[in-house]
Design a protein around this motif. Structure first.
Motif, mmCIF file in Angstrom:
data_model
loop_
_atom_site.group_PDB
_atom_site.id
_atom_site.type_symbol
_atom_site.label_atom_id
_atom_site.label_comp_id
_atom_site.label_asym_id
_atom_site.label_seq_id
_atom_site.Cartn_x
_atom_site.Cartn_y
_atom_site.Cartn_z
ATOM 1 N N VAL A 42 0.829 -1.205 0.000
ATOM 2 C CA VAL A 42 0.000 0.000 0.000
ATOM 3 C C VAL A 42 0.864 1.256 0.000
ATOM 4 N N VAL A 43 0.555 2.168 -0.935
ATOM 5 C CA VAL A 43 1.233 3.465 -0.981
ATOM 6 C C VAL A 43 0.251 4.620 -0.832
ATOM 7 N N GLN A 44 -1.042 4.342 -0.949
ATOM 8 C CA GLN A 44 -2.033 5.401 -0.820
ATOM 9 C C GLN A 44 -3.328 4.809 -0.284
ATOM 10 N N HIS A 45 -3.981 5.537 0.623
ATOM 11 C CA HIS A 45 -5.268 5.126 1.187
ATOM 12 C C HIS A 45 -6.250 6.247 0.906
ATOM 13 N N ASN A 46 -7.293 5.944 0.134
ATOM 14 C CA ASN A 46 -8.316 6.927 -0.208
ATOM 15 C C ASN A 46 -9.615 6.552 0.490
ATOM 16 N N VAL A 47 -10.357 7.563 0.901
ATOM 17 C CA VAL A 47 -11.634 7.340 1.558
ATOM 18 C C VAL A 47 -12.680 8.212 0.869
ATOM 19 N N ALA A 48 -13.807 7.602 0.511
ATOM 20 C CA ALA A 48 -14.903 8.336 -0.115
ATOM 21 C C ALA A 48 -16.161 8.155 0.736
ATOM 22 N N TYR A 49 -16.858 9.255 0.971
ATOM 23 C CA TYR A 49 -18.095 9.228 1.754
ATOM 24 C C TYR A 49 -19.263 9.556 0.837
ATOM 25 N N PHE A 50 -20.369 8.816 0.992
ATOM 26 C CA PHE A 50 -21.562 9.025 0.186
ATOM 27 C C PHE A 50 -22.766 9.113 1.124
ATOM 28 N N ALA A 51 -23.487 10.208 1.068
ATOM 29 C CA ALA A 51 -24.582 10.461 1.998
ATOM 30 C C ALA A 51 -25.830 9.639 1.701
#
Length: 175
Positions: A42-51
């Protein structure tokens, strides 16, 4: 962590242990050695939030491997093999909750649709983000993806709406 192979070579469905506690729950979502054993440094951790439910994204195959897991809510995931091989165009779908994860190798298209409000989706990748990617139409009838909502109810980006059909990619790749 229980790991299961799927019908798309290299795609793994992973069951994570979620431990209930008096305040809610705890899960070990990231463990460097376990993910490295799968081939994911792992070199990047992305987080996406959806309402809201019915938000759909994809189908994108980026030049990196991905480890996908929601930390809240639920998602319907549709994967399509977009690699020039004998499983080109094969689709597999999953519904993921907080105790689930997927390992998706580069070249396999990923798309998802939120099926619960307040969904938080984690993407761990082994390359830094770049705009390079292969895309396919979310609604291509050749893929036979049975989305959890009617198309008219889905919310998607203009960019995703303009993705080419699978037949065009087949011609480009000479599959």
């Amino acid at each position: 962590m229980n790991i299961h192979e799927t019908t798309i070579p290299g795609v793994l469905r992973i069951e994570l242990e979620v431990k209930a506690n008096p305040d809610g729950w705890f899960k070990e979502n990231f463990h460097r050695e376990r993910l490295a054993a799968l081939g994911l440094e792992v070199v990047q951790h992305n987080v996406a939030y959806f309402a809201t439910p019915a938000i759909v994204r994809g189908i994108h195959a980026e030049p990196w491997d991905k480890y996908l897991s929601p930390s809240s809510g639920r998602v319907f995931v549709a994967l399509a093999d977009l690699r020039a091989n004998d499983t080109f165009g094969r689709v597999e779908t999953f519904e993921l909750g907080t105790s689930d994860a997927l390992f998706v190798p580069r070249g396999v298209g990923n798309s998802f649709c939120t099926v619960a409000a307040h969904t938080t989706y984690n993407f761990l990748v082994n390359e830094l983000w770049s705009p390079e990617r292969i895309t396919v139409d979310l609604f291509d009838p050749e893929l036979h993806i049975d989305w959890p909502y009617e198309r008219a109810r889905l919310s998607y980006t203009e960019r995703d709406a303009g993705n080419p059909p699978l037949a065009e990619l087949r011609t480009q790749l000479r599959v």
